[in-house]
Design an enzyme around this catalytic site. Sequence first.
Site, PDB file in Angstrom:
ATOM      1  N   ASP A 261      13.179  -0.617  -7.348  1.00 24.42           N
ATOM      2  CA  ASP A 261      13.138   0.831  -7.519  1.00 24.42           C
ATOM      3  C   ASP A 261      11.753   1.321  -7.144  1.00 24.42           C
ATOM      4  OD1 ASP A 261      11.541   1.251 -10.260  1.00 24.42           O
ATOM      5  OD2 ASP A 261      12.954  -0.392 -10.574  1.00 24.42           O
TER       6      ASP A 261
ATOM      7  N   ASP B 246      16.464   8.072 -16.411  1.00 25.35           N
ATOM      8  CA  ASP B 246      15.393   7.226 -16.929  1.00 25.35           C
ATOM      9  C   ASP B 246      14.890   7.871 -18.218  1.00 25.35           C
ATOM     10  OD1 ASP B 246      12.972   6.005 -17.525  1.00 25.35           O
ATOM     11  OD2 ASP B 246      12.112   6.247 -15.529  1.00 25.35           O
TER      12      ASP B 246
ATOM     13  N   GLU C 256      12.599   7.052 -21.602  1.00 23.69           N
ATOM     14  CA  GLU C 256      11.650   6.120 -22.202  1.00 23.69           C
ATOM     15  C   GLU C 256      10.588   6.906 -22.959  1.00 23.69           C
ATOM     16  OE1 GLU C 256       8.822   4.523 -19.025  1.00 23.69           O
ATOM     17  OE2 GLU C 256      10.633   4.913 -17.822  1.00 23.69           O
TER      18      GLU C 256
END
Length: 268
Positions: free
Chosen positions: A71, A160, A162
């Site tokens: 990625d 994503d 986090e």
Amino acid sequence: MTAPRRWRRLLGAAVAVSASLLAVTAPGAQASPGPDASDNHEMGASIRAHDGVAPAGLAPASVDASVPGIDVSSYQGNVNWASYWSAGKKFAYVKATEGTSYQNAYFSQQYTGSYNVGMIRGAYHYGRPDGAGGAAQADYFVAHGGGWSKDGKTLPGTLDIEWGPNNACYGKTPAQMVAWIKAFSDEYHAKTTRWPVIYTATSWWSQCTGNTGDFSSTNPLWVARYASSAGTLPYNWGFYTFWQYSSSPIDQDQFSADISRLKVLATG
């Protein structure tokens, strides 16, 4: 006649800028993220800061059927995709957006370039629950590269999620965090017919959702764990679809089955 010193400095600066625009990132090289770096976070950066990084040269434990990939974000600049394809990488995820104001300036080169060398690729959105709601961020993502097409080479978009840059859970309670993630997921599905992949770490998921809310029946899991095995997975997921196991010399990922199943995920 010698040019005045001021003009020599300007000429030197112009040459430096031209050289930087022509550069193509080789495997492992890092590019400048650009002037908007304060609102630009690459996948896994906060997870590595919290959970630690993998030892140099780490390889995942042997898996009978798996597909290697990577990625990238603006931090990799213009990527030399032919080199990664030659190294055996068969898929890629490319950062498209963050929040509702950031777009990856290198997205076109990275997203189209990976496709052109033969990779199956998808886009990811760095979620910012401290900003707009989940649905608004899903809309922004889809409008700026995060959509999906049934061409057999486009993976569903990834959320994503986090640690935040200022607060681990963005100031939200577990219930509020689950609601934010669900709003993003539901809106992405409504716009594309696909459920987004969720990228996270078990440690963050436990802390910020309190192990409540269950996305295991709809959303593929992309787990981040920098070790030789994926370890304990986030709440109620019985298996991972993707695993990010290292960030050296670039983020290293593994799809959990063979290439035929990766194509099924891309096809829908």
